[in-house]
Design a protein around this motif. Structure first.
Motif, mmCIF file in Angstrom:
data_model
loop_
_atom_site.group_PDB
_atom_site.id
_atom_site.type_symbol
_atom_site.label_atom_id
_atom_site.label_comp_id
_atom_site.label_asym_id
_atom_site.label_seq_id
_atom_site.Cartn_x
_atom_site.Cartn_y
_atom_site.Cartn_z
ATOM 1 N N UNK A 79 0.761 -1.155 0.131
ATOM 2 C CA UNK A 79 -0.093 -0.075 0.090
ATOM 3 C C UNK A 79 1.005 1.264 -0.029
ATOM 4 N N UNK A 80 0.527 2.136 -0.960
ATOM 5 C CA UNK A 80 1.295 3.514 -0.735
ATOM 6 C C UNK A 80 0.378 4.651 -1.367
ATOM 7 N N UNK A 81 0.463 5.886 -1.075
ATOM 8 C CA UNK A 81 -0.076 6.837 -1.747
ATOM 9 C C UNK A 81 0.047 7.341 -3.085
ATOM 10 N N UNK A 82 -0.748 7.370 -4.024
ATOM 11 C CA UNK A 82 -0.553 7.614 -5.558
ATOM 12 C C UNK A 82 -0.967 9.178 -5.740
ATOM 13 N N UNK A 83 -0.082 9.608 -6.655
ATOM 14 C CA UNK A 83 -0.228 10.964 -7.280
ATOM 15 C C UNK A 83 -0.409 10.840 -8.860
ATOM 16 N N UNK B 181 3.053 6.061 -7.495
ATOM 17 C CA UNK B 181 3.243 6.018 -6.192
ATOM 18 C C UNK B 181 4.190 7.356 -5.715
ATOM 19 N N UNK B 182 3.795 7.805 -4.531
ATOM 20 C CA UNK B 182 4.515 9.028 -3.869
ATOM 21 C C UNK B 182 5.984 8.812 -3.952
ATOM 22 N N UNK B 183 6.566 7.758 -3.706
ATOM 23 C CA UNK B 183 8.190 7.523 -3.814
ATOM 24 C C UNK B 183 8.651 7.678 -5.414
ATOM 25 N N UNK B 184 7.824 7.288 -6.392
ATOM 26 C CA UNK B 184 8.170 7.218 -7.783
ATOM 27 C C UNK B 184 8.356 8.899 -7.819
ATOM 28 N N UNK B 185 7.261 9.714 -7.519
ATOM 29 C CA UNK B 185 7.617 11.056 -7.930
ATOM 30 C C UNK B 185 8.716 11.779 -7.108
ATOM 31 N N UNK B 186 9.145 11.254 -5.825
ATOM 32 C CA UNK B 186 9.992 11.520 -5.032
ATOM 33 C C UNK B 186 11.386 11.367 -5.582
ATOM 34 N N UNK B 187 11.449 9.994 -6.317
ATOM 35 C CA UNK B 187 12.719 9.830 -6.837
ATOM 36 C C UNK B 187 12.840 10.705 -8.064
ATOM 37 N N UNK B 188 11.793 10.954 -9.012
ATOM 38 C CA UNK B 188 11.907 11.577 -10.097
ATOM 39 C C UNK B 188 12.417 13.278 -9.744
ATOM 40 N N UNK B 189 11.857 13.677 -8.684
ATOM 41 C CA UNK B 189 12.282 15.128 -8.059
ATOM 42 C C UNK B 189 13.915 15.170 -7.833
ATOM 43 N N UNK B 190 14.209 14.401 -7.021
ATOM 44 C CA UNK B 190 15.496 14.218 -6.345
ATOM 45 C C UNK B 190 16.480 13.878 -7.457
ATOM 46 N N UNK B 191 16.138 13.077 -8.376
ATOM 47 C CA UNK B 191 16.995 12.710 -9.689
ATOM 48 C C UNK B 191 17.283 14.055 -10.373
ATOM 49 N N UNK B 192 16.272 14.954 -10.521
ATOM 50 C CA UNK B 192 16.327 16.302 -11.430
ATOM 51 C C UNK B 192 17.202 17.342 -10.553
ATOM 52 N N UNK B 193 17.026 17.160 -9.377
ATOM 53 C CA UNK B 193 17.907 17.962 -8.429
ATOM 54 C C UNK B 193 19.341 17.563 -8.381
ATOM 55 N N UNK B 194 19.517 16.389 -8.205
ATOM 56 C CA UNK B 194 20.947 16.038 -8.173
ATOM 57 C C UNK B 194 21.632 16.441 -9.539
ATOM 58 N N UNK B 195 20.850 16.086 -10.674
ATOM 59 C CA UNK B 195 21.602 16.371 -12.021
ATOM 60 C C UNK B 195 22.015 17.748 -12.234
ATOM 61 N N UNK B 196 20.873 18.673 -11.771
ATOM 62 C CA UNK B 196 20.876 20.130 -11.969
ATOM 63 C C UNK B 196 22.452 20.526 -11.182
ATOM 64 N N UNK B 197 22.546 19.884 -9.776
ATOM 65 C CA UNK B 197 23.475 20.212 -9.071
ATOM 66 C C UNK B 197 24.927 19.939 -9.636
ATOM 67 N N UNK B 198 25.013 18.663 -10.181
ATOM 68 C CA UNK B 198 26.029 18.309 -11.040
ATOM 69 C C UNK B 198 26.562 19.244 -12.176
#
Length: 320
Positions: free
Chosen positions: A229-233, A237-254
């Motif tokens: 069970x997980x929240x969906x947006x 799943x919420x953690x999929x969106x979190x992974x996408x967002x954090x990935x973009x932030x990490x690449x931008x920082x690089x």
């Protein structure tokens, strides 16, 4: 009929007399030790002092555990605060439930406090411990195996995971071992960061950013396979969106960091000079001083002899 599968342990806790030894906690502890050990080796190789990584980990690890638990409880609040649930279970961290996103965020806060106290730049410290964190995650994921949790969709593949427990809504059967997928992915991420760091001399937090980006890339598709069970947006799943967002932030920082601050830090820990270098410098100074003194004495003797000869010549001429 399944010809092969990965069996789940019959129980996730063993008792040494009255003392419970929980597989989940055991995996977390081993992961922390591996992260600190490898981080210490990399920190020394970068010019830091031995023991600094462990000293800062005293701040980072407790913060990380608190942050990981908070993220899990907040995003899965229904497991603890809905009708029929006991909110006290939210504090039972040994039963499983740590969110890596909260663990990294709060762990970074604890590391920042430790680095400030030692006068060390946080990005340099993060670069040193990045591969160790990935290895720690790889080990920690086996805690989910002990708890028979966080598995994927049903499958009859030879490496399917057998779930035998029927508690908390589980349905016995064979499923994708997403814990194993993520464990193997984290091992690959760790080796990727080590290779890239040696090849491109990553600095100023870029090795850590690479770890974050690479982990998120794998977590997105592994998370998509899970059936717990997980929240969906918007269907994800919420953690999929979190992974996408954090990935973009990490690449931008690089990208931004490599342009603004190329290369690697020359000094990661002020004052971290080996005693051997000091001794060698002292010996060189002493040798230089001795040679200079000897040269001065030689010149003095030569001048004295020259003056004596001049006087003798003058005396001889006067007598003549």
């Amino acid at each position: 009929m399944e010809l092969a599968f990965i069996p789940s342990p019959s129980r996730g806790v063993l008792y040494l007399g009255p003392i419970p030894l929980r597989g989940y906690a055991f995996c977390i502890i081993i992961g922390v030790f591996v992260a600190v050990w490898l981080g210490n080796k990399r920190w020394i190789a970068r010019g830091g002092r031995a023991g600094t990584v462990a000293d800062i980990a005293v701040w980072a690890v407790p913060f990380g555990l608190v942050g990981g638990r908070l993220y899990h409880v907040i995003t899965d609040y229904q497991l603890y605060f809905s009708e029929g649930r006991d909110w006290v279970d939210a504090f039972k961290i040994w039963e499983g439930g740590l969110g890596i996103w909260g663990a990294i965020a709060f762990g970074a806060l604890g590391a920042w406090i430790g680095c400030r106290r030692r006068g060390i730049p946080l990005p340099a410290y993060a670069d040193a411990v990045a591969p160790g964190i990935a290895f720690a995650q790889a080990i920690g994921r086996w805690g989910n195996w002990f708890n028979q949790e966080l598995y994927g969709k049903p499958t009859d593949l030879p490496w399917a995971l057998e779930i035998t427990s029927s508690s908390d809504g589980r349905v016995p059967g064979t499923y994708h071992p997403t814990f194993l997928y993520e464990s193997l992915w984290c091992i690959g991420v760790a080796f990727l960061v080590i290779w890239a760091d040696r090849r491109f001399r990553l600095g100023h937090g870029r090795a850590f950013a690479l770890y974050v980006a690479a982990y998120c890339a794998g977590r997105a598709w592994i998370e998509y396979m899970r059936v717990d069970d997980a929240h969906h947006i918007l269907g994800l799943r919420l953690n999929v969106w979190t992974a996408i967002l954090v990935f973009l932030l990490a690449v931008t920082y690089l990208v931004v960091s490599s342009r603004k601050r190329p290369g690697r830090e020359d000094v990661v820990e002020p004052g971290a000079v080996t005693s051997g270098d000091d001794a060698e410098g002292g010996e060189k100074s002493e040798e230089t001083g001795t040679s200079a003194g000897a040269g001065k004495d030689d010149r003095t003797e030569d001048e004295a002899e020259a003056e004596a000869d001049a006087k003798n010549e003058a005396g001889s001429g006067k007598k003549s």
